[in-house]
Scaffold this motif. Structure first.
Motif, PDB file in Angstrom:
ATOM      1  N   VAL A 107     -82.263  17.917-120.750  1.00 28.27           N
ATOM      2  CA  VAL A 107     -82.708  16.849-119.853  1.00 28.27           C
ATOM      3  C   VAL A 107     -84.055  16.291-120.298  1.00 28.27           C
ATOM      4  CG1 VAL A 107     -81.422  17.662-117.843  1.00 28.27           C
ATOM      5  CG2 VAL A 107     -83.704  18.534-118.248  1.00 28.27           C
ATOM      6  N   ASP A 108     -84.318  15.053-119.904  1.00 29.00           N
ATOM      7  CA  ASP A 108     -85.587  14.420-120.248  1.00 29.00           C
ATOM      8  C   ASP A 108     -86.703  14.942-119.330  1.00 29.00           C
ATOM      9  OD1 ASP A 108     -84.812  13.170-117.908  1.00 29.00           O
ATOM     10  OD2 ASP A 108     -85.359  11.163-118.548  1.00 29.00           O
ATOM     11  N   PRO A 109     -87.955  14.638-119.641  1.00 28.73           N
ATOM     12  CA  PRO A 109     -89.080  15.185-118.868  1.00 28.73           C
ATOM     13  C   PRO A 109     -89.046  14.847-117.376  1.00 28.73           C
ATOM     14  CG  PRO A 109     -89.885  14.284-120.921  1.00 28.73           C
ATOM     15  CD  PRO A 109     -88.418  13.937-120.834  1.00 28.73           C
ATOM     16  N   LEU A 110     -88.598  13.645-117.040  1.00 29.20           N
ATOM     17  CA  LEU A 110     -88.532  13.276-115.628  1.00 29.20           C
ATOM     18  C   LEU A 110     -87.499  14.130-114.894  1.00 29.20           C
ATOM     19  CD1 LEU A 110     -89.669  11.373-113.503  1.00 29.20           C
ATOM     20  CD2 LEU A 110     -87.873   9.744-114.086  1.00 29.20           C
ATOM     21  N   GLU A 111     -86.373  14.364-115.535  1.00 25.54           N
ATOM     22  CA  GLU A 111     -85.347  15.221-114.934  1.00 25.54           C
ATOM     23  C   GLU A 111     -85.835  16.667-114.850  1.00 25.54           C
ATOM     24  OE1 GLU A 111     -82.476  14.244-113.476  1.00 25.54           O
ATOM     25  OE2 GLU A 111     -83.199  12.215-113.866  1.00 25.54           O
ATOM     26  N   GLN A 112     -86.626  17.088-115.831  1.00 29.50           N
ATOM     27  CA  GLN A 112     -87.210  18.434-115.789  1.00 29.50           C
ATOM     28  C   GLN A 112     -88.121  18.579-114.577  1.00 29.50           C
ATOM     29  OE1 GLN A 112     -89.273  19.301-119.450  1.00 29.50           O
ATOM     30  NE2 GLN A 112     -87.427  19.073-120.690  1.00 29.50           N
ATOM     31  N   ALA A 113     -88.939  17.553-114.349  1.00 32.25           N
ATOM     32  CA  ALA A 113     -89.840  17.573-113.195  1.00 32.25           C
ATOM     33  C   ALA A 113     -89.045  17.638-111.900  1.00 32.25           C
ATOM     34  CB  ALA A 113     -90.743  16.340-113.213  1.00 32.25           C
ATOM     35  N   LYS A 114     -87.969  16.845-111.818  1.00 34.93           N
ATOM     36  CA  LYS A 114     -87.132  16.868-110.614  1.00 34.93           C
ATOM     37  C   LYS A 114     -86.528  18.249-110.395  1.00 34.93           C
ATOM     38  CE  LYS A 114     -85.576  12.039-110.669  1.00 34.93           C
ATOM     39  NZ  LYS A 114     -84.393  11.187-110.806  1.00 34.93           N
TER      40      LYS A 114
ATOM     41  N   ASP B 183     -87.616  21.168-111.502  1.00 41.54           N
ATOM     42  CA  ASP B 183     -88.653  22.120-111.117  1.00 41.54           C
ATOM     43  C   ASP B 183     -89.063  21.937-109.659  1.00 41.54           C
ATOM     44  OD1 ASP B 183     -88.665  23.294-113.617  1.00 41.54           O
ATOM     45  OD2 ASP B 183     -90.391  22.127-114.339  1.00 41.54           O
ATOM     46  N   LEU B 184     -89.214  20.687-109.236  1.00 34.86           N
ATOM     47  CA  LEU B 184     -89.618  20.425-107.857  1.00 34.86           C
ATOM     48  C   LEU B 184     -88.557  20.872-106.859  1.00 34.86           C
ATOM     49  CD1 LEU B 184     -91.337  16.960-108.276  1.00 34.86           C
ATOM     50  CD2 LEU B 184     -92.430  19.087-107.561  1.00 34.86           C
ATOM     51  N   VAL B 185     -87.309  20.592-107.162  1.00 37.29           N
ATOM     52  CA  VAL B 185     -86.237  21.011-106.258  1.00 37.29           C
ATOM     53  C   VAL B 185     -86.165  22.535-106.191  1.00 37.29           C
ATOM     54  CG1 VAL B 185     -83.727  21.059-105.981  1.00 37.29           C
ATOM     55  CG2 VAL B 185     -84.874  18.907-106.436  1.00 37.29           C
ATOM     56  N   SER B 186     -86.344  23.185-107.325  1.00 40.34           N
ATOM     57  CA  SER B 186     -86.292  24.643-107.361  1.00 40.34           C
ATOM     58  C   SER B 186     -87.405  25.258-106.523  1.00 40.34           C
ATOM     59  CB  SER B 186     -86.400  25.149-108.797  1.00 40.34           C
ATOM     60  OG  SER B 186     -85.334  24.683-109.556  1.00 40.34           O
ATOM     61  N   VAL B 187     -88.623  24.798-106.730  1.00 36.76           N
ATOM     62  CA  VAL B 187     -89.749  25.372-105.995  1.00 36.76           C
ATOM     63  C   VAL B 187     -89.684  25.001-104.512  1.00 36.76           C
ATOM     64  CG1 VAL B 187     -91.465  23.539-106.393  1.00 36.76           C
ATOM     65  CG2 VAL B 187     -92.203  25.894-106.190  1.00 36.76           C
TER      66      VAL B 187
ATOM     67  N   GLU C  65     -97.913  24.348 -98.766  1.00 36.26           N
ATOM     68  CA  GLU C  65     -97.245  24.334-100.069  1.00 36.26           C
ATOM     69  C   GLU C  65     -96.055  23.378-100.056  1.00 36.26           C
ATOM     70  OE1 GLU C  65     -96.580  25.414-104.074  1.00 36.26           O
ATOM     71  OE2 GLU C  65     -98.308  25.442-102.766  1.00 36.26           O
ATOM     72  N   LEU C  66     -95.276  23.406 -98.987  1.00 36.20           N
ATOM     73  CA  LEU C  66     -94.134  22.489 -98.875  1.00 36.20           C
ATOM     74  C   LEU C  66     -94.605  21.035 -98.832  1.00 36.20           C
ATOM     75  CD1 LEU C  66     -91.874  24.482 -96.409  1.00 36.20           C
ATOM     76  CD2 LEU C  66     -91.293  23.836 -98.739  1.00 36.20           C
ATOM     77  N   GLU C  67     -95.711  20.783 -98.140  1.00 36.10           N
ATOM     78  CA  GLU C  67     -96.244  19.416 -98.078  1.00 36.10           C
ATOM     79  C   GLU C  67     -96.731  18.968 -99.460  1.00 36.10           C
ATOM     80  OE1 GLU C  67     -99.213  19.584 -95.020  1.00 36.10           O
ATOM     81  OE2 GLU C  67     -97.718  19.648 -93.423  1.00 36.10           O
ATOM     82  N   ARG C  68     -97.360  19.873-100.195  1.00 36.31           N
ATOM     83  CA  ARG C  68     -97.833  19.558-101.540  1.00 36.31           C
ATOM     84  C   ARG C  68     -96.658  19.221-102.460  1.00 36.31           C
ATOM     85  NH1 ARG C  68     -98.913  21.965-106.489  1.00 36.31           N
ATOM     86  NH2 ARG C  68     -97.797  23.850-105.895  1.00 36.31           N
ATOM     87  N   ILE C  69     -95.607  20.016-102.371  1.00 39.42           N
ATOM     88  CA  ILE C  69     -94.410  19.779-103.194  1.00 39.42           C
ATOM     89  C   ILE C  69     -93.776  18.448-102.819  1.00 39.42           C
ATOM     90  CG2 ILE C  69     -92.101  20.625-103.753  1.00 39.42           C
ATOM     91  CD1 ILE C  69     -93.269  23.473-103.136  1.00 39.42           C
ATOM     92  N   ARG C  70     -93.718  18.163-101.524  1.00 36.83           N
ATOM     93  CA  ARG C  70     -93.139  16.907-101.052  1.00 36.83           C
ATOM     94  C   ARG C  70     -93.935  15.710-101.602  1.00 36.83           C
ATOM     95  NH1 ARG C  70     -93.086  17.746 -95.458  1.00 36.83           N
ATOM     96  NH2 ARG C  70     -91.708  19.500 -95.735  1.00 36.83           N
TER      97      ARG C  70
ATOM     98  N   LYS D 187     -94.000  11.197-105.630  1.00 36.24           N
ATOM     99  CA  LYS D 187     -94.524  10.567-106.841  1.00 36.24           C
ATOM    100  C   LYS D 187     -93.423  10.408-107.886  1.00 36.24           C
ATOM    101  CE  LYS D 187     -99.312  12.048-106.400  1.00 36.24           C
ATOM    102  NZ  LYS D 187    -100.416  12.811-107.000  1.00 36.24           N
ATOM    103  N   VAL D 188     -92.596  11.433-108.040  1.00 36.92           N
ATOM    104  CA  VAL D 188     -91.484  11.351-109.001  1.00 36.92           C
ATOM    105  C   VAL D 188     -90.507  10.267-108.562  1.00 36.92           C
ATOM    106  CG1 VAL D 188     -89.482  12.604-109.894  1.00 36.92           C
ATOM    107  CG2 VAL D 188     -91.709  13.696-109.861  1.00 36.92           C
ATOM    108  N   LYS D 189     -90.274  10.158-107.264  1.00 39.11           N
ATOM    109  CA  LYS D 189     -89.365   9.130-106.740  1.00 39.11           C
ATOM    110  C   LYS D 189     -89.919   7.731-107.041  1.00 39.11           C
ATOM    111  CE  LYS D 189     -86.930   7.734-102.541  1.00 39.11           C
ATOM    112  NZ  LYS D 189     -87.010   6.317-102.817  1.00 39.11           N
TER     113      LYS D 189
END
Length: 144
Positions: free
Chosen positions: A48-55, A57-61, A87-92, A97-99
């Motif tokens: 996957v590309d970096p943007l998909e990697q970020a998505k 990782d974010l969904v996992s955490v 922590e959940l608010e920070r992840i959100r 930002k990714v969205k």
């Protein structure tokens, strides 16, 4: 008396439907985790590309922290007063930002040349034929 009858007596019947839905959801989460764990993280990230990697990782955490939220609630601890809430608010925030980045990539680009041609052709221009017959152009006439 069967085991199901014993289980029915342990909790109020009003919450039976909620517990059944909760059990079904846990089964779904378990299946998804098994699927994710079947592929190594490095293999997955290569594809996957970096943007998909970020998505990913974010969904996992976010999922992990949400499950911890539920765990706290089942232990009688108010998760709203626990650091997991921040922590959940920070992840959100990072998910938003990714969205935004994804939405910017999907946004259509303006073709300035096409836009200027469109505007130019939409404007009325007097031609030699109209100038001789009338001093004032009639509204809505376009150049032919």
């Amino acid at each position: 008396m069967s085991e199901d009858d014993n289980n029915m007596e342990e909790y109020p019947t009003e919450i039976h439907d909620y517990l059944t839905a909760f059990e079904k959801s846990l089964g779904s989460v378990d299946e998804m985790l098994k699927t994710m764990m079947s592929v190594s993280r490095s293999e997955l990230l290569e594809k996957v590309d970096p943007l998909e990697q970020a998505k990913l990782d974010l969904v996992s955490v976010y999922t992990l922290n949400s499950m911890f939220w539920v765990y706290l609630a089942t232990q009688g601890i108010n998760p709203k007063e626990h650091p997991v809430k921040q922590e959940l608010e920070r992840i959100r925030t990072y998910m938003n930002k990714v969205k935004e980045i994804t939405d910017k990539k999907k946004a259509s680009k303006l073709d300035k040349g096409a836009a200027s041609r469109f505007v130019k052709n939409a404007l009325w221009e007097p031609n030699a034929e109209n100038e001789h017959t009338s001093k004032t152009p009639s509204k809505g006439k376009k150049r032919q």
